[in-house]
Enzyme design. Structure first.
Site, mmCIF file in Angstrom:
data_model
loop_
_atom_site.group_PDB
_atom_site.id
_atom_site.type_symbol
_atom_site.label_atom_id
_atom_site.label_comp_id
_atom_site.label_asym_id
_atom_site.label_seq_id
_atom_site.Cartn_x
_atom_site.Cartn_y
_atom_site.Cartn_z
ATOM 1 N N TYR A 147 -108.625 3.585 1.096
ATOM 2 C CA TYR A 147 -109.325 4.841 0.879
ATOM 3 C C TYR A 147 -110.823 4.589 0.775
ATOM 4 O O TYR A 147 -111.266 3.845 -0.105
ATOM 5 C CB TYR A 147 -108.777 5.464 -0.394
ATOM 6 N N ASP A 232 -102.667 2.424 -7.983
ATOM 7 C CA ASP A 232 -102.962 3.840 -7.828
ATOM 8 C C ASP A 232 -101.713 4.485 -7.227
ATOM 9 O O ASP A 232 -101.407 4.276 -6.047
ATOM 10 C CB ASP A 232 -104.182 4.007 -6.902
ATOM 11 N N ILE A 234 -101.107 7.749 -6.901
ATOM 12 C CA ILE A 234 -101.462 9.155 -6.755
ATOM 13 C C ILE A 234 -100.574 9.904 -5.763
ATOM 14 O O ILE A 234 -100.425 11.128 -5.839
ATOM 15 C CB ILE A 234 -102.953 9.293 -6.358
ATOM 16 N N LYS A 271 -102.660 15.312 -5.507
ATOM 17 C CA LYS A 271 -101.886 15.196 -4.277
ATOM 18 C C LYS A 271 -100.469 15.704 -4.434
ATOM 19 O O LYS A 271 -100.007 16.508 -3.642
ATOM 20 C CB LYS A 271 -101.848 13.722 -3.823
#
Lengths: 479, 472
Positions: A147, A232, A234, A271
């Site tokens: 990302y 992470d 997410i 998300k």
């Protein structure tokens, strides 16, 4: 003169927004697609948003007026909520978030609400962890592709560095023990002190998730090197088959030798629930000191208690949550399949993936040369001729040119069909563009020409771009 | 294993300011359940006007239900809205509100406004933008204890105090500014600016025109920044009227100059509207580079879109904001008077103030010794024996011991009255003890009396305490 009066941080490029990839956003902003008003406009496929399940949420909001402190039913809680600024957060909120996180993982884990620390979105969570775990100049290993905004979130104001763990298409960009060791050694040679490893699981931009064995390898690696692990998660709720996803929280239960002080999780509702506007980020650490200090740092990015209150109510409604999680997965999977099947019809492949709000599209055979310059050139064709804003792999620090991230969950079905139609039309019209088939590509054995730009100059604007919401009615209404 | 930021204590939470809170948390006053508990007077909250907000909500059900004026659901649009430029409707309403508070003497441009998660985040962000690690900002003492964390902790910036004295009501003077600057130079710190809170926390006074002029002249001559934290601007309840730094720039025709570019305002709705939980802060700057950098940094602490929407509706209601500001001020003034008069009866004076949610109280005459140890001793008595959590001046970096910040807007009238009664008892008790011990001392002195010292010397020292108590 003006520049000298400001700090170095304010005047450097650490925010990452001075990159050429804004061309895609500019093209979108200048000409945003709208089914009725602008059917020839650019379709936004660079924004990893989950817009498929708002109807479920809206129904719930209507049916639960007490979740709002502003309705007659909820107003009695207005004052207490409005004055509550304790950085521990509303207990009901933390419990509800932990509950949601458990359910996303099929109740295979039990998160402790007292370890839930708020942050200004996952953005704030990453920066906070970087502040806690590393000193300026020290580094985190990060598997590529990753990302783009990590470059800003982990480095900009903290002075911490990122060091890539290069993953390759030859094994589907998997993270391997060898890859980690290689990166670690390389960092050592470069005199870089590695403090931790950051993995995004499921991965952005790949849409894949790590299997249990790889996670165990990762855990063993960080314990051996005595470095931190930041996971992470997410996109945990976007995994098609929820039972297949293995969270780090599950793995450490099976690794009694793991030093828990090294394990930290980042989460957010942006998300899985589609709530990026509500800025709900979570730092979850198994290290008591980190929990303590991260909590103090959360003062710089607490979640509005109005939002905490609403979510405490929503996320503790088990029946609603179970239904939402499963329905959202079904819709995401369906949409993903729509795209991959449609693209396969014109011979466009993508990395096999069962999670995320995007897929990792293989357009290598459309590049004149296997170079990042060619990738940029082709990207401009996609924006200006096919009129789709997708994200080129180099913006994710991918080591090989020709890969593009395409988001699929931020539009309705009609727009999806139009996007697909445009791609298919383009491919059929431009057979001659397919300079090399995969076979030729390998035969010619062209050395990969990596961009001369340093990693820290390369960024795309999703999630850090200010531009996407210009199409938002919230902005139009006032401008 | 962890960063030095974790292992140091620049987060400042070992200070007495926070310790008092901890004691309160362990034993909080409750009218019914715990009438002997500690009364919280260390929290600068405005709880006086919630009924006004609540009735507005009752009459305006749409924003609560995520609906717009056409009764259309905007939930999805809000949930997705994460643009760090902020909700235009909210920014428009906020700048108008800021103007209204300043009597419409100045207007604010939304393009110069950056939204942040509370003033805490605004102040830290401005530091990141204006100071490199090791650079310093000058701040007049006494100041808000949270600045030590907000301005220094993660930024690596330093604070150098501008010492203000009770001799002139803690006003900023030219010599104090110069002295602070010199001090910074001595410590090899590069001064990047001055930060003032106006109206002041903990003093409760608004800066005079003279002080504001001094500040503008100072930053102009030194070529540095000025941050004006105007978080209490809406709490000015009596004369003199509030003058914002922006007004001074305007009146001096400095608006489009380089100087104006170095002046930045911090604002928040935590005090004026009493909504600290909603995390609504803002930076206002005339320098587009600062606005640009701060906007990007605000990604680390944006305001929830849900909250932006609600507040845009509330603040756009001009009829409401006008009546709210008026009524809120009236109530603050009334409550302030209650505290001042209540303390006066016990022989305790407050610094004359016209703003804020607290008074700066002079308890020097109650100190056993004119030292910070004496202040701590007195503070502990007040927390544990009297049962009031107030904030000792040392936690605010006051250079003179004996001053305390006492909040008045975060409790009911009844609780305030009770607090005053407790103070009265405490003072009576202390006076008795003091009388007894002086009496004893006198007896002892008389019995060892040296012929070389005349009688009047002893009589004078006996009266000294009373004189100090009456001093302003």
């Amino acid at each position: 003169m003006g520049y000298n009066l400001l700090s170095k941080i304010a005047t450097n490029n650490g925010h990452g927004e001075n990159s050429p990839y804004f061309d895609g956003w500019k093209a979108y902003d200048a000409n945003p697609f709208h089914p009725q008003n602008n059917p020839e406009g650019v379709i936004q496929m660079g924004l990893a948003e989950n817009q498929l399940s708002f109807d479920l949420i809206q129904e719930w909001i209507k049916a639960n007026p007490n979740a709002s402190i502003c309705t007659p039913q909820g107003a009695s809680g207005f004052k207490e909520t409005a004055i509550f600024q304790d950085y521990h957060g509303l207990p009901a909120f933390r419990t509800a978030v932990a509950n949601f996180m458990n359910r996303v993982r099929g109740n295979r884990v039990k998160f402790d609400p007292d370890r839930i620390v708020m942050s200004g979105g996952a953005t704030g969570a990453h920066e906070t962890l970087a502040f806690c775990l590393a000193n300026p100049g020290e580094a985190f290993l990060v598997p590529t592709p990753y990302y783009p905004a990590f470059d800003r979130d982990l480095r900009w104001r903290t002075g911490v560095e990122l060091f890539p763990v290069v993953c390759e298409s030859s094994n589907n960009f998997k993270v391997t023990r060898e890859g980690l060791e290689t990166a670690y050694e390389k960092a050592k040679l470069d005199n870089i002190k590695v403090k931790g490893l950051l993995i995004t699981n499921p991965s952005n931009p790949l849409g894949t998730f790590l299997d249990r064995n790889t996670l165990k390898d990762v855990v063993s690696f960080i314990n051996e090197k005595n470095i931190h692990l930041v996971c992470d998660e997410i996109y945990a709720g976007t995994v098609t088959n929820g039972d297949e996803f293995v969270s780090i929280a599950e793995v450490i239960k099976e690794e009694p030798k793991c030093n828990l002080d090294l394990i930290h999780l980042v989460y957010s509702l942006s998300k899985d629930m589609g709530f990026p506007g509500f800025r709900v980020g979570v730092v979850y650490s198994y290290n008591d000191n980190v929990v303590n200090i991260a909590r103090k740092m959360s003062s710089f990015g607490l979640v509005s208690t109005q939002t905490q209150h609403m979510l405490a109510s929503m996320l503790s409604d088990d029946k609603f949550i179970e239904n939402f999680i499963s329905e959202s997965r079904i819709r995401l999977a369906r949409r993903h399949e729509m795209f991959t099947r449609g693209l396969a019809q014109v011979g466009i492949g993508s990395l096999e993936s069962k999670a995320g709000l995007f897929f990792w599209m293989d357009l290598r055979r459309f590049l004149k040369e296997p170079t990042f310059e060619s990738e940029m050139t082709f990207w401009r064709v996609i924006i200006n001729e096919i009129k789709l804003n997708v994200s080129p792999g180099q913006s994710f620090h991918c080591s090989e040119p020709g890969w593009f991230r395409v988001c699929f969950a931020n539009m309705d079905d009609e727009t999806t069909l139009i996007a697909l139609w445009r791609i298919k039309t383009f491919v059929r019209k431009n057979r001659n563009l397919e300079i090399k088939t995969m076979k030729q590509y390998w035969q010619n054995n062209q050395p990969l020409m990596l961009s001369s730009r340093r990693y820290d100059d390369i960024l795309t604007p999703h999630r850090i771009s200010p531009h996407s919401p210009l199409a938002s009615p919230m902005v139009r209404a006032q401008n | 294993m962890l960063s030095s930021k974790v292992t140091c204590n620049s987060h400042g939470q070992d200070s007495s300011y926070f310790l008092g809170w901890e004691e309160y948390e362990k034993n909080p006053y409750d009218e019914v359940k715990n009438p002997n508990g500690i009364i919280q007077m260390g929290l600068a909250e405005n709880q006086l006007s919630f009924d006004l907000l609540e009735s507005w909500l009752e009459n305006n059900p749409q924003p609560a239900a995520f609906k717009d004026h056409n009764n259309q659901s905007i939930f999805k649009e809000l949930a997705l809205f994460q643009d760090y430029h902020g909700l235009p409707a909210f920014k428009n309403a906020l700048v108008k509100f800021m103007s209204e508070i300043r009597g419409n003497t100045v207007s604010f441009d939304t393009n110069n406004l950056v939204l942040t998660a509370g003033a805490t985040s605004a102040n830290e962000t401005l530091m990141f933008c204006l100071a490199n690690p090791g650079d310093a900002f000058l701040i007049p003492t006494p100041y808000y204890p949270g600045f030590d964390r907000d301005l220094k902790w993660r930024t690596g910036a330093e604070i150098v105090p501008i010492h203000c004295s009770s001799l002139n009501g803690f006003r900023i003077t030219k010599s104090a500014l110069e002295e602070a600057y010199k001090q910074a130079e001595k410590q090899n710190l590069k001064v990047k600016g001055v930060l003032v809170t106006n109206p002041s926390n903990p003093l409760g006074t608004s800066l005079s025109l003279h002080e504001l002029d001094l500040l503008v002249n100072f930053i102009s001559s030194k070529n540095i920044h000025l941050i004006s934290d105007e978080i209490y601007s809406g709490t000015v309840f009596s004369y003199p009227c509030f003058t914002s730094i922006m007004e001074v720039l305007k009146n001096r025709n400095l608006m489009n100059t380089e100087i104006a570019k170095r002046v930045h305002i911090v604002y928040s709705l935590s005090k004026d509207l009493g909504l600290p939980g909603f995390r609504i802060g803002a930076i206002y700057s005339n320098d587009e580079l600062v606005v640009s950098a701060a906007t990007k940094m605000s990604s680390f602490g944006l305001i929830s879109s849900q909250t932006q929407h609600l507040l845009s509706e509330i603040l756009s209601d001009k009829k409401f904001t006008k009546s709210y500001l008026l009524e809120n001020r009236r109530r603050l003034k009334e409550r302030h008077e209650m505290l001042v008069k209540g303390l006066q009866k016990t022989g305790i004076r407050c610094l004359q103030s016209n703003a804020g949610l607290f008074c700066w109280v002079d308890m020097r005459h109650l100190l056993s010794s004119n030292t910070f140890e004496g202040e701590m001793e007195l503070w502990k008595k007040i927390v544990y024996e009297v049962g009031l959590n107030i904030s000792p001046g040392s936690s605010c970096h006051c250079s003179e011991p004996g001053w305390f910040r006492v909040c008045f807007a975060n409790m009911s009238e009844e609780t305030l009255i009770l607090a005053m009664q407790r103070v009265q008892s405490f003072v009576d008790c202390m006076a008795k003890k003091s009388m007894q011990s002086r009496h004893q001392q006198l007896l002892q002195r008389n019995s060892r009396r040296s012929k070389s010292l005349p009688k009047w010397v002893f009589e004078l020292s006996f009266n000294q305490r009373e004189i100090t108590a009456d001093e302003r």
